[in-house]
Design a protein around this motif. Structure first.
Motif, PDB file in Angstrom:
ATOM      1  N   GLY A  92      44.055  47.175  36.341  1.00 28.69           N
ATOM      2  CA  GLY A  92      44.672  46.237  36.734  1.00 28.69           C
ATOM      3  C   GLY A  92      44.516  44.768  35.729  1.00 28.69           C
ATOM      4  O   GLY A  92      44.317  44.868  34.875  1.00 28.69           O
ATOM      5  N   ALA A  93      44.970  43.644  36.563  1.00 25.00           N
ATOM      6  CA  ALA A  93      44.948  42.434  35.778  1.00 25.00           C
ATOM      7  C   ALA A  93      43.600  41.839  35.603  1.00 25.00           C
ATOM      8  O   ALA A  93      42.587  42.323  36.056  1.00 25.00           O
ATOM      9  CB  ALA A  93      45.708  41.424  36.626  1.00 25.00           C
ATOM     10  N   ALA A  94      43.575  41.070  34.215  1.00 23.48           N
ATOM     11  CA  ALA A  94      42.289  40.510  33.672  1.00 23.48           C
ATOM     12  C   ALA A  94      41.574  39.585  34.714  1.00 23.48           C
ATOM     13  O   ALA A  94      40.282  39.689  34.651  1.00 23.48           O
ATOM     14  CB  ALA A  94      42.652  40.170  32.549  1.00 23.48           C
ATOM     15  N   VAL A  95      42.230  38.676  35.306  1.00 28.68           N
ATOM     16  CA  VAL A  95      41.709  37.664  36.081  1.00 28.68           C
ATOM     17  C   VAL A  95      40.882  38.165  37.223  1.00 28.68           C
ATOM     18  O   VAL A  95      39.609  37.839  37.424  1.00 28.68           O
ATOM     19  CB  VAL A  95      42.690  36.596  36.461  1.00 28.68           C
ATOM     20  CG1 VAL A  95      42.036  35.467  37.499  1.00 28.68           C
ATOM     21  CG2 VAL A  95      43.328  35.993  35.267  1.00 28.68           C
ATOM     22  N   PRO A  96      41.361  38.954  38.243  1.00 30.97           N
ATOM     23  CA  PRO A  96      40.485  39.548  39.265  1.00 30.97           C
ATOM     24  C   PRO A  96      39.307  40.392  38.639  1.00 30.97           C
ATOM     25  O   PRO A  96      38.216  40.092  39.121  1.00 30.97           O
ATOM     26  CB  PRO A  96      41.644  40.314  40.016  1.00 30.97           C
ATOM     27  CG  PRO A  96      42.796  39.943  39.636  1.00 30.97           C
ATOM     28  CD  PRO A  96      42.811  39.311  38.116  1.00 30.97           C
ATOM     29  N   ALA A 102      32.216  37.860  37.147  1.00 32.63           N
ATOM     30  CA  ALA A 102      31.283  36.551  37.149  1.00 32.63           C
ATOM     31  C   ALA A 102      30.375  36.391  38.163  1.00 32.63           C
ATOM     32  O   ALA A 102      29.441  35.588  38.124  1.00 32.63           O
ATOM     33  CB  ALA A 102      32.562  35.409  37.139  1.00 32.63           C
ATOM     34  N   GLY A 103      30.848  36.896  39.330  1.00 36.26           N
ATOM     35  CA  GLY A 103      29.769  37.023  40.535  1.00 36.26           C
ATOM     36  C   GLY A 103      28.218  37.765  40.230  1.00 36.26           C
ATOM     37  O   GLY A 103      27.399  37.367  40.980  1.00 36.26           O
ATOM     38  N   ARG A 104      28.336  38.544  39.335  1.00 40.44           N
ATOM     39  CA  ARG A 104      26.977  39.086  38.844  1.00 40.44           C
ATOM     40  C   ARG A 104      26.415  38.704  37.420  1.00 40.44           C
ATOM     41  O   ARG A 104      25.591  39.264  36.787  1.00 40.44           O
ATOM     42  CB  ARG A 104      27.403  40.728  39.001  1.00 40.44           C
ATOM     43  CG  ARG A 104      27.655  41.151  40.050  1.00 40.44           C
ATOM     44  CD  ARG A 104      27.754  42.685  40.353  1.00 40.44           C
ATOM     45  NE  ARG A 104      28.877  43.178  39.289  1.00 40.44           N
ATOM     46  CZ  ARG A 104      30.105  43.201  39.911  1.00 40.44           C
ATOM     47  NH1 ARG A 104      30.458  42.857  41.080  1.00 40.44           N
ATOM     48  NH2 ARG A 104      31.255  43.692  39.102  1.00 40.44           N
ATOM     49  N   GLN A 129      42.573  30.121  34.652  1.00 40.72           N
ATOM     50  CA  GLN A 129      42.041  30.760  36.023  1.00 40.72           C
ATOM     51  C   GLN A 129      40.754  31.215  36.144  1.00 40.72           C
ATOM     52  O   GLN A 129      40.065  30.766  37.154  1.00 40.72           O
ATOM     53  CB  GLN A 129      43.113  31.717  36.242  1.00 40.72           C
ATOM     54  CG  GLN A 129      44.760  31.393  36.252  1.00 40.72           C
ATOM     55  CD  GLN A 129      45.367  32.846  37.088  1.00 40.72           C
ATOM     56  OE1 GLN A 129      45.363  33.527  37.854  1.00 40.72           O
ATOM     57  NE2 GLN A 129      46.194  33.195  36.112  1.00 40.72           N
ATOM     58  N   VAL A 130      40.241  31.947  35.119  1.00 39.25           N
ATOM     59  CA  VAL A 130      38.614  32.065  35.245  1.00 39.25           C
ATOM     60  C   VAL A 130      37.879  30.948  35.100  1.00 39.25           C
ATOM     61  O   VAL A 130      36.796  30.799  36.133  1.00 39.25           O
ATOM     62  CB  VAL A 130      38.340  32.975  34.299  1.00 39.25           C
ATOM     63  CG1 VAL A 130      36.794  33.266  34.248  1.00 39.25           C
ATOM     64  CG2 VAL A 130      38.998  34.407  34.233  1.00 39.25           C
ATOM     65  N   ARG A 135      32.197  31.885  39.406  1.00 44.45           N
ATOM     66  CA  ARG A 135      31.171  31.234  40.176  1.00 44.45           C
ATOM     67  C   ARG A 135      29.959  30.988  39.066  1.00 44.45           C
ATOM     68  O   ARG A 135      28.783  30.482  39.354  1.00 44.45           O
ATOM     69  CB  ARG A 135      30.720  32.369  41.239  1.00 44.45           C
ATOM     70  CG  ARG A 135      31.338  32.225  42.637  1.00 44.45           C
ATOM     71  CD  ARG A 135      30.996  33.044  43.506  1.00 44.45           C
ATOM     72  NE  ARG A 135      31.228  34.432  43.157  1.00 44.45           N
ATOM     73  CZ  ARG A 135      31.047  35.796  43.976  1.00 44.45           C
ATOM     74  NH1 ARG A 135      30.137  35.511  44.975  1.00 44.45           N
ATOM     75  NH2 ARG A 135      31.688  36.746  43.528  1.00 44.45           N
ATOM     76  N   CYS A 136      30.143  31.607  37.629  1.00 41.44           N
ATOM     77  CA  CYS A 136      29.047  31.382  36.829  1.00 41.44           C
ATOM     78  C   CYS A 136      29.757  30.440  35.474  1.00 41.44           C
ATOM     79  O   CYS A 136      30.846  30.015  35.731  1.00 41.44           O
ATOM     80  CB  CYS A 136      28.636  32.517  36.280  1.00 41.44           C
ATOM     81  SG  CYS A 136      29.957  33.605  35.303  1.00 41.44           S
TER      82      CYS A 136
END
Length: 291
Positions: A92-96, A102-104, A129-130, A135-136
């Motif tokens: 899939g795409a890099a951003v998602p 990033a959540g972990r 976008q990132v 979140r980190c």
């Protein structure tokens, strides 16, 4: 409950930007004694209509990409046998994929530009976008990063008294301690002068008082982080004018520039403020966006 520390995640696609990001992330993982996770997003885009009977060898392509990613990780392990290195090839795409990681993660490291897109842009859409949504903290590394010709490492951080700025200061001092660097706490103030065409002022103000208030704001903002990092030297830098321009200029001699995702003023609905965006797009040093 696991005591495993959160990993440092680096986005990798083989581009010069991602290679610079990988080198920086490896150094950070070694300094912080943290696991390193190398993530590559595998998104197959077929640009031509296949002929009848033609099969796109997806499994073979995925296997080849995985072998390449494993080779990169093996090189890192050979150079740093004490480092825990993991790889992740995500469909899939890099951003998602990066936002999910990033959540972990304790930190995400990206190159300023990856493969594809418009080569004239200084910062690619993935990095924008990132840094906007992660979140980190996210650190963006210029693809042509070169060591600065100066004595002693420097971490510059923007200070404006906001809650996000306080988080950026804590992050800057953590980084400075790991890098054996000094911190430059930069605060910019704008002149309240409004002038007539002949140069006469509509408002009068005490510039010395404004600077003293700025110096006090910086001292109060930095006090906690400085107490927690007594070995880190720091200085105050007061600048009249644009905070973004001052931080971009500072980036010419800094090893890292740290900015809060949003400061005071502006449109509160925006996830990444104008200062963060300007620094991200124009700084010639690594930039950390802290939320």
């Amino acid at each position: 409950m696991s005591s495993q520390p959160a990993p440092i995640v680096v986005g990798y696609d083989g581009s010069p930007g991602s290679q610079s990001a990988l080198r920086w992330a490896v150094g950070e993982a070694v300094r912080e004694l943290a696991p390193l996770r190398i993530l590559e997003a595998f998104e197959l885009i077929v640009t031509v209509r296949p002929t009848p009977g033609h099969v796109v060898p997806l499994d073979a392509l995925r296997t080849a990409r995985q072998k390449g990613l494993d080779a990169v990780a093996d090189t890192v392990r050979l150079q740093h046998p004490e480092l825990q290195v993991e790889t992740s090839l995500v469909g899939g795409a890099a951003v998602p994929a990066l936002l999910d990681e990033a959540g972990r993660a304790r930190l995400v490291v990206l190159g300023s530009r990856g493969l594809g897109g418009w080569s004239g842009l200084l910062v690619g859409s993935v990095a924008v976008q990132v840094t906007t949504h992660a979140r980190c903290p996210v650190i963006v590394i210029p693809h042509d990063l070169r060591p600065h010709a100066h004595e002693g490492a420097t971490v510059a951080v923007g200070v404006d008294g906001s809650k996000v700025s306080a988080k950026a200061i804590d992050f800057a001092f953590d980084q400075a301690e790991a890098l054996h660097a000094r911190v430059v706490a930069l605060h910019a103030w704008s002149s309240p002068f409004l002038t007539y065409s002949d140069g006469a002022s509509m408002l009068q103000f005490d510039e010395d008082k404004i600077q003293e208030e700025g110096r006090l704001l910086v001292a109060e903002s930095v006090a906690g982080a400085a107490a927690d990092h007594p070995d880190v030297q720091w200085t105050t830098e007061l600048v009249s004018g644009s905070a973004a321009q001052a931080l971009v200029r500072r980036a010419n001699s800094a090893d890292l520039v740290v900015v809060g995702s949003r400061g005071r003023g502006g449109f509160t609905g925006l996830l990444l403020g104008s200062v963060g965006q300007s620094v991200l797009h124009h700084a010639q040093s690594p930039v950390a966006i802290v939320r």
